[in-house]
Enzyme design. Sequence first.
Site, PDB file in Angstrom:
ATOM      1  N   LYS A 184       0.848  -1.195   0.000  1.00 51.27           N
ATOM      2  CA  LYS A 184       0.000   0.000   0.000  1.00 51.27           C
ATOM      3  C   LYS A 184       0.883   1.244   0.000  1.00 51.27           C
ATOM      4  O   LYS A 184       1.460   1.618   1.007  1.00 51.27           O
ATOM      5  CB  LYS A 184      -0.929   0.037   1.226  1.00 51.27           C
ATOM      6  N   GLU A 259      10.681   1.703   9.842  1.00 53.58           N
ATOM      7  CA  GLU A 259      11.679   2.718   9.457  1.00 53.58           C
ATOM      8  C   GLU A 259      10.979   4.065   9.596  1.00 53.58           C
ATOM      9  O   GLU A 259      10.094   4.391   8.801  1.00 53.58           O
ATOM     10  CB  GLU A 259      12.114   2.521   7.997  1.00 53.58           C
ATOM     11  N   CYS A 293      14.322  11.204   5.013  1.00 57.47           N
ATOM     12  CA  CYS A 293      14.325  10.757   6.415  1.00 57.47           C
ATOM     13  C   CYS A 293      15.698  10.937   7.051  1.00 57.47           C
ATOM     14  O   CYS A 293      15.800  11.189   8.245  1.00 57.47           O
ATOM     15  CB  CYS A 293      13.877   9.312   6.511  1.00 57.47           C
ATOM     16  N   GLU A 391      10.661  16.819  13.629  1.00 57.37           N
ATOM     17  CA  GLU A 391      10.970  16.595  12.213  1.00 57.37           C
ATOM     18  C   GLU A 391      10.091  17.490  11.342  1.00 57.37           C
ATOM     19  O   GLU A 391       8.867  17.434  11.426  1.00 57.37           O
ATOM     20  CB  GLU A 391      10.729  15.124  11.849  1.00 57.37           C
TER      21      GLU A 391
HETATM   22  P1  NAD Z   1       3.023   8.542   6.997  1.00 54.75           P
HETATM   23  O1  NAD Z   1       3.343   7.840   8.272  1.00 54.75           O
HETATM   24  O2  NAD Z   1       2.000   9.598   7.011  1.00 54.75           O
HETATM   25  O3  NAD Z   1       2.542   7.489   5.900  1.00 54.75           O
HETATM   26  C1  NAD Z   1       3.337   6.394   5.491  1.00 54.75           C
HETATM   27  C2  NAD Z   1       2.430   5.296   4.973  1.00 54.75           C
HETATM   28  O4  NAD Z   1       1.650   4.781   6.046  1.00 54.75           O
HETATM   29  C3  NAD Z   1       1.431   5.760   3.913  1.00 54.75           C
HETATM   30  O5  NAD Z   1       1.278   4.751   2.951  1.00 54.75           O
HETATM   31  C4  NAD Z   1       0.166   5.945   4.729  1.00 54.75           C
HETATM   32  O6  NAD Z   1      -1.003   5.875   3.953  1.00 54.75           O
HETATM   33  C5  NAD Z   1       0.280   4.793   5.701  1.00 54.75           C
HETATM   34  N1  NAD Z   1      -0.488   4.924   6.952  1.00 54.75           N
HETATM   35  C6  NAD Z   1      -0.866   6.061   7.591  1.00 54.75           C
HETATM   36  N2  NAD Z   1      -1.561   5.754   8.713  1.00 54.75           N
HETATM   37  C7  NAD Z   1      -1.614   4.405   8.794  1.00 54.75           C
HETATM   38  C8  NAD Z   1      -2.176   3.476   9.717  1.00 54.75           C
HETATM   39  N3  NAD Z   1      -2.833   3.878  10.812  1.00 54.75           N
HETATM   40  N4  NAD Z   1      -2.047   2.160   9.483  1.00 54.75           N
HETATM   41  C9  NAD Z   1      -1.367   1.718   8.406  1.00 54.75           C
HETATM   42  N5  NAD Z   1      -0.824   2.542   7.474  1.00 54.75           N
HETATM   43  C10 NAD Z   1      -0.932   3.872   7.671  1.00 54.75           C
HETATM   44  O7  NAD Z   1       4.424   9.065   6.443  1.00 54.75           O
HETATM   45  P2  NAD Z   1       4.674   9.953   5.145  1.00 54.75           P
HETATM   46  O8  NAD Z   1       4.228  11.341   5.463  1.00 54.75           O
HETATM   47  O9  NAD Z   1       4.135   9.257   3.944  1.00 54.75           O
HETATM   48  O10 NAD Z   1       6.259   9.879   5.033  1.00 54.75           O
HETATM   49  C11 NAD Z   1       7.125  10.771   5.652  1.00 54.75           C
HETATM   50  C12 NAD Z   1       7.698  10.157   6.916  1.00 54.75           C
HETATM   51  O11 NAD Z   1       8.387   8.947   6.598  1.00 54.75           O
HETATM   52  C13 NAD Z   1       8.737  11.024   7.590  1.00 54.75           C
HETATM   53  O12 NAD Z   1       8.555  10.996   8.969  1.00 54.75           O
HETATM   54  C14 NAD Z   1      10.062  10.364   7.238  1.00 54.75           C
HETATM   55  O13 NAD Z   1      11.136  10.606   8.099  1.00 54.75           O
HETATM   56  C15 NAD Z   1       9.659   8.938   7.226  1.00 54.75           C
HETATM   57  N6  NAD Z   1      10.618   8.161   6.440  1.00 54.75           N
HETATM   58  C16 NAD Z   1      11.458   7.303   7.089  1.00 54.75           C
HETATM   59  C17 NAD Z   1      12.388   6.572   6.376  1.00 54.75           C
HETATM   60  C18 NAD Z   1      13.320   5.608   7.066  1.00 54.75           C
HETATM   61  O14 NAD Z   1      13.851   4.743   6.401  1.00 54.75           O
HETATM   62  N7  NAD Z   1      13.544   5.714   8.356  1.00 54.75           N
HETATM   63  C19 NAD Z   1      12.457   6.706   4.994  1.00 54.75           C
HETATM   64  C20 NAD Z   1      11.583   7.603   4.370  1.00 54.75           C
HETATM   65  C21 NAD Z   1      10.653   8.302   5.110  1.00 54.75           C
END
Ligand code: NAD
Length: 506
Positions: A184, A259, A293, A391
Amino acid sequence: MSKHFVPENLPDHIQHYIDGKFVDSIGRETFEVLDPVSNQTYATAASGQTEDVDLAVAAAKHAFKEGPWPKMLPRERSRVLHKIADIVESRDDELAYLESYDSGLPITQAKGQARRAAENFRFFADLIVGQEDNAFKVPGRQINYVNRKPIGVAALITPWNVPFMQESWKLAPALATGNTVVMKPASYTPLSAALWPEIFREAGVPEGVFNLIFGSGGVAGDYLVKHPDVPIVSFTGDSSTGATISTAAAPQFKSLSLELGGKSPAVVFADADIEAALDATVFGVFSLNGERCTAGSRVLVQRDIYDDFVARFAERAKNIVVGLPSDPATEVGSLVHPNHFDKVMSYIEIGKSEGRLLAGGGRPDGFPTGNYVAPTVFADVAPDARIFQEEIFGPVVAITPFNTDEEALELANNTKYGLAAYVWTTNLKRAHNFAHAIESGMVWLNSNNVRDLRTPFGGVKASGLGREGGYRSVDFYTTQQSVQITLNESHSPKFGVEASRETGDA
Ligand code: NAD
């Protein structure tokens, strides 16, 4: 300024891919997809509901139980993965333009993402062929060996920053090890994810092995995480979402890899190669629009060089070319979505009372619309400031001075996050000692973020749980069953023998 570029053959509707077929949601639910330059809807995407997730999981479960994928020889699966890599590479340009259009990433930084994605497939294709597992011998008595097995249906939940590459990061090891998947992707950026089905089909991935569900995290993502037929969840995204997913997965004891977010420090000592440190720290926070990230979003600078370094940093930030994502001259494009733009802008307003604004501070001149943010530099930021602690995930940096190594370490570790860290010094002892004392999953010494795919990737504290990368990914996506065989007679204490004699029982 060049004209807003719209890629050819842009779809106006994006569908799920379940059991080898492109389908809409059963109830026809959709969501709108915006391009971040105009913020106009350019497509709709199927919005997965619980019944759609049920179908995707059922297809993946069937492919796992009945299909050839988990039972194939590693060499056979490896061939398919190499073919995926070839196809991905051959579509580099097309992918880059779609990714740039959908996410606002500058085209020069979007190019090359396909090569990195392809490399993920090649890496795991090679790894599974060379895979070895332990066997232990107790001479004359017992042999014990590890029977490594794929686990089942893997839920892969991915974010919107460099989405295609991040998806490949999970898809490659999950598939290489013989699992089937339901992915997803983030709803802001479905466009490049929609390329996977054709790529997998062409490469010969059997039907049902790869399933793709678009939709919101709160509905499709949440249901996928809680689904009883999904034993394994790999998630990349925000730390608060990670906490929610962790809670949702706990009652069923699922294998979980998280992650999460970061607020990574880049620590510049006075003895560093200042030119190299300047190049790397400017790039480290402003590349990929700051939507990264592992961004070095806190720059800690030793007092002796502080004023000069900060002035030069701010000068560079002011000169960064902000522009259309499709323009090859652009260094910072538009942020992914108006909601994210609002979040970043709100932090910039907070920053104005928390630090000394030296560059940026809002929309860049000449960009009245779209999600453009001028590269923003705040100096003299105190460690309790929100822009030091939280962040922002945009082109905004907090710079803070330090005097001693101890003070630098205290500052570096003073957030809830612990993803990456960057240390700039020419003193070898200091470099290693400092690196070992930093609370982060990864440290780069005198280097920008350059990944070796064999190394573990992940964070500590609020930056995540578990490690992926190299063999750690193979470990995460497989279960290791230990099998024991007796070579001799079985020596078991004879329970119940004395008692039966006394009672006369046989
Ligand atoms: P997000 O947490 O809003 O969403 C990530 C994914 O999770 C999306 O597909 C979203 O639809 C899904 N999601 C949201 N709520 C959910 C739930 N309750 N249950 C299951 N799935 C759910 O993050 P984002 O805004 O898409 O991405 C940015 C974030 O990702 C930043 O905090 C960044 O640091 C982090 N990030 C971390 C890494 C790493 O490797 N550590 C890499 C890239 C991004």
